[in-house]
Design a protein around this motif. Structure first.
Motif, PDB file in Angstrom:
ATOM      1  N   ILE A 134      -8.184  43.253 -14.445  1.00  0.00           N
ATOM      2  CA  ILE A 134      -8.574  41.887 -14.820  1.00  0.00           C
ATOM      3  C   ILE A 134      -9.147  41.163 -13.610  1.00  0.00           C
ATOM      4  N   THR A 135      -8.431  41.192 -12.499  1.00  0.00           N
ATOM      5  CA  THR A 135      -8.865  40.448 -11.315  1.00  0.00           C
ATOM      6  C   THR A 135     -10.151  41.016 -10.726  1.00  0.00           C
TER       7      THR A 135
ATOM      8  N   PHE B 246      -9.597  36.168  -1.691  1.00  0.00           N
ATOM      9  CA  PHE B 246     -11.056  36.262  -1.716  1.00  0.00           C
ATOM     10  C   PHE B 246     -11.685  35.132  -0.902  1.00  0.00           C
ATOM     11  N   GLY B 247     -11.130  33.934  -1.020  1.00  0.00           N
ATOM     12  CA  GLY B 247     -11.634  32.799  -0.253  1.00  0.00           C
ATOM     13  C   GLY B 247     -11.509  33.030   1.246  1.00  0.00           C
TER      14      GLY B 247
ATOM     15  N   ILE C 177     -11.152  40.787  10.007  1.00  0.00           N
ATOM     16  CA  ILE C 177     -10.645  40.064   8.838  1.00  0.00           C
ATOM     17  C   ILE C 177      -9.246  40.568   8.474  1.00  0.00           C
ATOM     18  N   ALA C 178      -9.056  41.876   8.557  1.00  0.00           N
ATOM     19  CA  ALA C 178      -7.738  42.458   8.267  1.00  0.00           C
ATOM     20  C   ALA C 178      -6.687  41.927   9.233  1.00  0.00           C
TER      21      ALA C 178
ATOM     22  N   GLY D 205      -7.397  47.300   4.289  1.00  0.00           N
ATOM     23  CA  GLY D 205      -8.825  47.539   4.439  1.00  0.00           C
ATOM     24  C   GLY D 205      -9.547  47.705   3.115  1.00  0.00           C
ATOM     25  N   PHE D 206      -8.923  48.454   2.163  1.00  0.00           N
ATOM     26  CA  PHE D 206      -9.585  48.685   0.886  1.00  0.00           C
ATOM     27  C   PHE D 206      -9.706  47.397   0.086  1.00  0.00           C
ATOM     28  N   GLN D 207      -8.721  46.480   0.246  1.00  0.00           N
ATOM     29  CA  GLN D 207      -8.813  45.194  -0.445  1.00  0.00           C
ATOM     30  C   GLN D 207      -9.989  44.379   0.090  1.00  0.00           C
TER      31      GLN D 207
END
Length: 326
Positions: free
Chosen positions: A207-208, A247-248, A263-264, A271-273
């Motif tokens: 869904i997300t 996400f923001g 960013i991580a 990392g995969f996210q």
């Protein structure tokens, strides 16, 4: 094989990888040797670094294949993106002196002919679509997976797996594991019950993910599947809110020029996210993202403080998230 630059696109990673392997094998066959392969993380490479990488002088190998998996600069975007424009210029310059001994393979989930980079390639780009299998095609593929392993089963198993909604990588690994455990005996539907029940809990992530793509129809379909599994809607709302908070953060740092690793370090996300979210950064303007958060807040209030139907509240939220600016 004519041409040296390929774009392979499609929604199912398994089919895209299979097509990629097919092209690599054909290049090796045509050249009569195992051609050197280079896999590059396009999200971690700047325009100058890309230009430097593309400079090819054969030393130990007479040819080279460079593979870019789902680079950010092939995504759809209605807004001008300076980084993508820089990448487009690099490719334009490369095409002027491109070596016939170097092959470029790129993969993507979608094909965006209006994209600056794709326009830069022009007729030099060979575009190949990997269409997701239709239900009967997928059922035949599942049947073939058992056949090549010499394991007997029945039509109920084929129907169960082909209608599970899981991607082909998952199905292949599940079939392989089950066949090994079966040790030659006939496999029945019961052999898959536990694994398929476990994997149904991943529906919320489907869904997300569809919300980041702004695909309301598929997100709603997955929401209904989630409800059919008797999962709590308040958890679905929590996961949607958490997804867009993360996400923001990724969007903010990426637009500030941070690398995925940086960013991580700042967000503590995997990392995969981050890589998944980076693909959809251009899907939302800052103003649209603010409206998403406002809609999430309203949905939270409606579920916790009013008597509104919870399913209707989440469905409305999904449509508001996926609605684009006119």
């Amino acid at each position: 094989m004519s041409g040296n630059i390929f774009l392979i696109w499609g929604q199912d990673p398994y089919l895209v990888e299979e097509k990629t392997a097919e092209i690599i094998n054909q290049i090796n066959l045509d050249r009569g040797e195992e051609v050197e392969r280079v896999f590059l993380d396009a999200d971690e490479i700047s325009a100058p670094q890309l230009a430097e990488t593309l400079e090819f002088t054969p030393l130990f190998s007479l040819a080279r294949i460079i593979i870019f998996k789902r680079p950010f600069w092939l995504t759809k975007s209605k807004r001008k993106n300076n980084k993508i424009e820089e990448i487009a210029r690099v490719w334009s310059n490369y095409l002027k002196t491109a070596s016939t001994e170097q092959f470029i393979i790129m993969t993507a989930e979608e094909y965006a002919p209006a994209n600056s980079v794709i326009k830069a390639f022009g007729k030099s780009l060979q575009v190949m679509e990997c269409k997701s299998l239709e239900p009967l095609q997928l059922k035949k593929w599942v049947k073939d997976q058992f056949s090549i392993r010499g394991i007997k089963t029945d039509d109920k198993v084929f129907s169960l797996l082909s209608s599970s909604g899981q991607d082909m990588y998952y199905l292949k690994n599940l079939i392989e594991k089950t066949c090994l455990l079966a040790e030659g005996r006939k496999i029945t539907q019961e052999d898959f019950d536990e694994d398929l029940i476990k994997v149904e809990n991943t529906t919320i992530f489907k869904i997300t993910d569809e919300l980041l793509k702004r695909n309301a129809r598929t997100a709603i379909a997955n929401l209904h599947k989630y409800v059919d599994q008797q999962q709590p809607l308040i958890v679905a709302l929590f996961m949607i809110i958490r997804q867009f908070i993360n996400f923001g953060k990724v969007k903010y740092f990426k637009e500030k020029g941070y690398t995925s690793k940086e960013i991580a370090d700042h967000t503590k996300l995997q990392g995969f996210q981050i890589r998944n979210m980076e693909k959809y950064i251009n899907n939302f303007t800052d103003e649209e993202l603010r409206r998403v958060f406002a809609a999430c807040l309203q949905a939270d209030i409606d579920i916790k403080r009013t008597g509104k139907d919870n399913l209707l509240v989440i469905e409305t939220l999904i449509y508001e998230i996926c609605l684009r600016e006119s």
